[in-house]
Scaffold this motif. Structure first.
Motif, PDB file in Angstrom:
ATOM      1  N   TYR A 107     -15.305  55.127 -35.217  1.00  0.00           N
ATOM      2  CA  TYR A 107     -15.529  54.295 -34.038  1.00  0.00           C
ATOM      3  C   TYR A 107     -14.565  53.105 -33.949  1.00  0.00           C
ATOM      4  CZ  TYR A 107     -19.651  57.002 -32.945  1.00  0.00           C
ATOM      5  OH  TYR A 107     -20.498  58.032 -32.604  1.00  0.00           O
ATOM      6  N   GLN A 108     -14.014  52.635 -35.066  1.00  0.00           N
ATOM      7  CA  GLN A 108     -13.020  51.567 -35.037  1.00  0.00           C
ATOM      8  C   GLN A 108     -11.957  51.839 -36.102  1.00  0.00           C
ATOM      9  OE1 GLN A 108     -12.428  48.719 -33.148  1.00  0.00           O
ATOM     10  NE2 GLN A 108     -13.897  49.661 -31.740  1.00  0.00           N
ATOM     11  N   PRO A 109     -11.249  52.953 -35.971  1.00  0.00           N
ATOM     12  CA  PRO A 109     -10.319  53.361 -37.030  1.00  0.00           C
ATOM     13  C   PRO A 109      -9.234  52.337 -37.318  1.00  0.00           C
ATOM     14  CG  PRO A 109      -9.951  54.628 -35.021  1.00  0.00           C
ATOM     15  CD  PRO A 109     -11.218  53.869 -34.827  1.00  0.00           C
ATOM     16  N   GLY A 110      -8.623  51.792 -36.269  1.00  0.00           N
ATOM     17  CA  GLY A 110      -7.547  50.826 -36.489  1.00  0.00           C
ATOM     18  C   GLY A 110      -8.035  49.568 -37.172  1.00  0.00           C
ATOM     19  N   MET A 111      -9.142  49.023 -36.668  1.00  0.00           N
ATOM     20  CA  MET A 111      -9.682  47.785 -37.234  1.00  0.00           C
ATOM     21  C   MET A 111     -10.102  47.992 -38.680  1.00  0.00           C
ATOM     22  SD  MET A 111     -12.921  45.534 -35.873  1.00  0.00           S
ATOM     23  CE  MET A 111     -12.148  45.352 -34.258  1.00  0.00           C
ATOM     24  N   TRP A 112     -10.785  49.139 -38.948  1.00  0.00           N
ATOM     25  CA  TRP A 112     -11.292  49.391 -40.305  1.00  0.00           C
ATOM     26  C   TRP A 112     -10.149  49.540 -41.306  1.00  0.00           C
ATOM     27  CZ3 TRP A 112     -15.493  48.788 -42.979  1.00  0.00           C
ATOM     28  CH2 TRP A 112     -15.675  49.487 -44.194  1.00  0.00           C
ATOM     29  N   GLU A 113      -9.123  50.278 -40.922  1.00  0.00           N
ATOM     30  CA  GLU A 113      -8.004  50.488 -41.825  1.00  0.00           C
ATOM     31  C   GLU A 113      -7.216  49.201 -42.050  1.00  0.00           C
ATOM     32  OE1 GLU A 113      -7.489  53.101 -43.584  1.00  0.00           O
ATOM     33  OE2 GLU A 113      -9.112  54.244 -42.647  1.00  0.00           O
ATOM     34  N   ALA A 114      -7.267  48.294 -41.062  1.00  0.00           N
ATOM     35  CA  ALA A 114      -6.503  47.047 -41.175  1.00  0.00           C
ATOM     36  C   ALA A 114      -7.166  46.037 -42.104  1.00  0.00           C
ATOM     37  CB  ALA A 114      -6.307  46.431 -39.793  1.00  0.00           C
ATOM     38  N   LEU A 115      -8.465  46.202 -42.337  1.00  0.00           N
ATOM     39  CA  LEU A 115      -9.173  45.260 -43.200  1.00  0.00           C
ATOM     40  C   LEU A 115      -8.724  45.424 -44.640  1.00  0.00           C
ATOM     41  CD1 LEU A 115     -12.841  45.584 -41.841  1.00  0.00           C
ATOM     42  CD2 LEU A 115     -11.311  43.614 -41.586  1.00  0.00           C
ATOM     43  N   PRO A 116      -8.647  44.331 -45.376  1.00  0.00           N
ATOM     44  CA  PRO A 116      -8.333  44.423 -46.806  1.00  0.00           C
ATOM     45  C   PRO A 116      -9.388  45.268 -47.536  1.00  0.00           C
ATOM     46  CG  PRO A 116      -8.134  42.159 -46.045  1.00  0.00           C
ATOM     47  CD  PRO A 116      -8.760  42.927 -44.926  1.00  0.00           C
ATOM     48  N   VAL A 165     -12.531  43.468 -48.556  1.00  0.00           N
ATOM     49  CA  VAL A 165     -13.456  43.187 -47.448  1.00  0.00           C
ATOM     50  C   VAL A 165     -14.265  44.437 -47.106  1.00  0.00           C
ATOM     51  CG1 VAL A 165     -13.628  42.507 -45.019  1.00  0.00           C
ATOM     52  CG2 VAL A 165     -11.990  41.355 -46.532  1.00  0.00           C
ATOM     53  N   ARG A 166     -13.566  45.591 -47.045  1.00  0.00           N
ATOM     54  CA  ARG A 166     -14.282  46.844 -46.763  1.00  0.00           C
ATOM     55  C   ARG A 166     -15.334  47.111 -47.846  1.00  0.00           C
ATOM     56  NH1 ARG A 166      -9.023  49.169 -45.720  1.00  0.00           N
ATOM     57  NH2 ARG A 166      -9.315  50.601 -47.493  1.00  0.00           N
ATOM     58  N   ARG A 167     -14.935  46.850 -49.098  1.00  0.00           N
ATOM     59  CA  ARG A 167     -15.863  47.073 -50.218  1.00  0.00           C
ATOM     60  C   ARG A 167     -17.082  46.167 -50.105  1.00  0.00           C
ATOM     61  NH1 ARG A 167     -17.198  50.918 -53.669  1.00  0.00           N
ATOM     62  NH2 ARG A 167     -18.104  50.905 -51.763  1.00  0.00           N
ATOM     63  N   ALA A 168     -16.860  44.918 -49.713  1.00  0.00           N
ATOM     64  CA  ALA A 168     -17.951  43.957 -49.576  1.00  0.00           C
ATOM     65  C   ALA A 168     -18.906  44.367 -48.453  1.00  0.00           C
ATOM     66  CB  ALA A 168     -17.394  42.555 -49.320  1.00  0.00           C
ATOM     67  N   MET A 169     -18.338  44.872 -47.349  1.00  0.00           N
ATOM     68  CA  MET A 169     -19.172  45.301 -46.226  1.00  0.00           C
ATOM     69  C   MET A 169     -20.029  46.515 -46.626  1.00  0.00           C
ATOM     70  SD  MET A 169     -16.466  44.845 -43.063  1.00  0.00           S
ATOM     71  CE  MET A 169     -17.656  45.381 -41.832  1.00  0.00           C
ATOM     72  N   ILE A 170     -19.417  47.445 -47.364  1.00  0.00           N
ATOM     73  CA  ILE A 170     -20.166  48.628 -47.824  1.00  0.00           C
ATOM     74  C   ILE A 170     -21.289  48.211 -48.761  1.00  0.00           C
ATOM     75  CG2 ILE A 170     -20.008  50.705 -49.262  1.00  0.00           C
ATOM     76  CD1 ILE A 170     -17.174  51.105 -48.120  1.00  0.00           C
ATOM     77  N   GLN A 171     -20.997  47.287 -49.681  1.00  0.00           N
ATOM     78  CA  GLN A 171     -22.014  46.828 -50.630  1.00  0.00           C
ATOM     79  C   GLN A 171     -23.170  46.127 -49.921  1.00  0.00           C
ATOM     80  OE1 GLN A 171     -19.842  44.488 -53.493  1.00  0.00           O
ATOM     81  NE2 GLN A 171     -19.294  46.285 -54.729  1.00  0.00           N
ATOM     82  N   ARG A 172     -22.833  45.404 -48.874  1.00  0.00           N
ATOM     83  CA  ARG A 172     -23.874  44.709 -48.120  1.00  0.00           C
ATOM     84  C   ARG A 172     -24.844  45.709 -47.499  1.00  0.00           C
ATOM     85  NH1 ARG A 172     -22.777  40.321 -43.262  1.00  0.00           N
ATOM     86  NH2 ARG A 172     -24.955  39.629 -43.024  1.00  0.00           N
TER      87      ARG A 172
END
Length: 410
Positions: free
Chosen positions: A113-122, A125-132
């Protein structure tokens, strides 16, 4: 009289074969009757009339329904099945696979749903969002389990689960009756030989005295019919111990073996049918699974609202209103898709907690005689007349062969 005795002395071995053959008729017709009840599992022959299918598998849906009525109306309820499960314990049991499933869901949804934004995140940050999300998942799963437990009849159809399992696996349906009635079927076979031998003694006497050709087939017919009928009666009647002629006491064999039958039945049901795996499958993929999906969708919606309460307008603007609704639905579908595999990790705990076997054994001890009889009686009741008639016709045919043999040899 002298001529009769002389004839008997001359042909005594031949005449003594008459009760032996009668015993054989009684025994073989019982074996045939039992086989015809359960086999073949699928129709063999040329439909509609030239062939045979075992009576129990032929009427699988009806037989399964009858067996299930006793199971679900007197022995187990959906509430009783799941009430012993502790949602918090379940969450603890599936923590590892649940976290893995959540990671896969977040990765797929974000990249879709947000491929560009998700891939652009460090990556951090992606790991922290998944853990949350992973940290919040146990609470969400606990809430789902609590709601399922509080309204189990609306999301779990125990009868449909059992009937579906038995109709799909006719061999299993056969085993319910065969294992519950193992000793009864042995009795039927043995009693056929004993009763047949006794009738054969009368048959021998009648032949020695009268030598009427009609005697043999008629006695054969009677032996096949009567031994079937009497054996069935002795399995289920009388329901209470009764003394006959002041000499011996008898109680229907099936009812007399209540304790043994209960243990065998409870073990089979708990091991093969009402299992944690089947229950999970029925809840998540059964006829009421759409209601579970609706529950999960609502929980996903609540969770997204909780996470995006302030920024929700921006999220909706970023992905689009329609895509936002699709996103919620997709998350719910993925959760439903992952749950069966995730929940498989609770099977050992659930089996111990639900304790289906001991629950069934205890409840079966409380059934009255009529209710207990229904565990096995339907297997005999359906087309019982055909079984008895087959035994009678086989006995008649063997009797005709006996006449030819006796007249030829004497």
């Amino acid at each position: 009289m002298g001529a009769i005795l002389q004839d008997f002395n001359q042909h005594w071995m031949l005449y003594l074969s008459i009760p032996v053959v009668a015993a054989l008729i009684g025994y073989v017709t019982k074996i045939l009757a039992i086989k015809m009840m359960f086999y073949p599992v699928e129709f063999r022959g040329k439909k509609p009339f030239l062939g045979w299918q075992g009576i129990v598998p032929k009427h699988a849906a009806k037989m399964a329904g009858i067996a299930c009525d006793t199971l679900t109306e007197q022995l187990l309820t959906p509430q009783e099945v799941v009430s012993r499960l502790d949602p918090e314990r379940i969450v603890n049991e599936v923590e590892g696979p649940l976290r893995q499933a959540i990671e896969e869901i977040v990765e797929e949804v974000a990249s879709t749903y947000q491929p560009g934004m998700w891939e652009a995140l460090p990556k951090a940050v992606r790991r922290a969002m998944i853990q949350r999300v992973q940290n919040d998942a146990p609470r969400m799963l606990t809430e789902i389990m609590d709601e399922i437990k509080s309204d189990v009849d609306n999301v779990f159809d125990l009868k449909a689960m059992v009937v579906t399992a038995l109709v799909r696996d006719k061999e299993l349906l056969n085993r319910i009756f065969l294992e519950a009635g193992d000793k009864e079927f042995q009795f039927i076979r043995r009693s056929g030989a004993v009763f047949g031998f006794v009738i054969g003694l009368v048959q021998m006497s009648a032949w020695v005295l009268f030598k009427a050709p009609i005697l043999m087939p008629m006695f054969g017919l009677f032996t096949g019919w009567f031994t079937d009928w009497l054996a069935l009666k002795m399995i289920f009647r009388p329901q209470q111990p009764t003394t006959y002629f002041g000499l011996f006491e008898w109680q229907g064999l099936f009812l007399k073996r209540r304790k043994e039958v209960s243990e065998a039945y409870g073990e089979l049901i708990a091991r093969e049918i009402v299992t944690p795996r089947n229950i999970i499958e029925a809840v998540l993929r059964g006829p009421l699974s759409d209601k579970v999906l609706a529950l999960v969708t609502r929980k996903v919606d609540e969770e997204l609202n909780r996470r995006t309460s302030i920024a929700k307008p921006l999220v909706v603007f970023a992905v689009g209103g329609r895509r936002y609704q699709d996103l919620k639905g997709r998350i719910a579908e993925m959760v439903m898709g992952k749950l069966p595999e995730t929940m498989s990790y609770i099977e050992d705990y659930a089996a111990d907690a639900m304790d289906i076997r001991n629950t069934l054994v205890s409840k079966m001890q409380q059934l009255d005689a009529e209710e207990f009889e229904e565990l096995l009686r339907p297997a005999f009741r359906e087309e019982e007349w055909m079984l008895i008639a087959t035994g009678a016709l086989l006995g008649f045919a063997v009797g005709e062969v006996q006449v030819v043999a006796l007249e030829f040899l004497t």
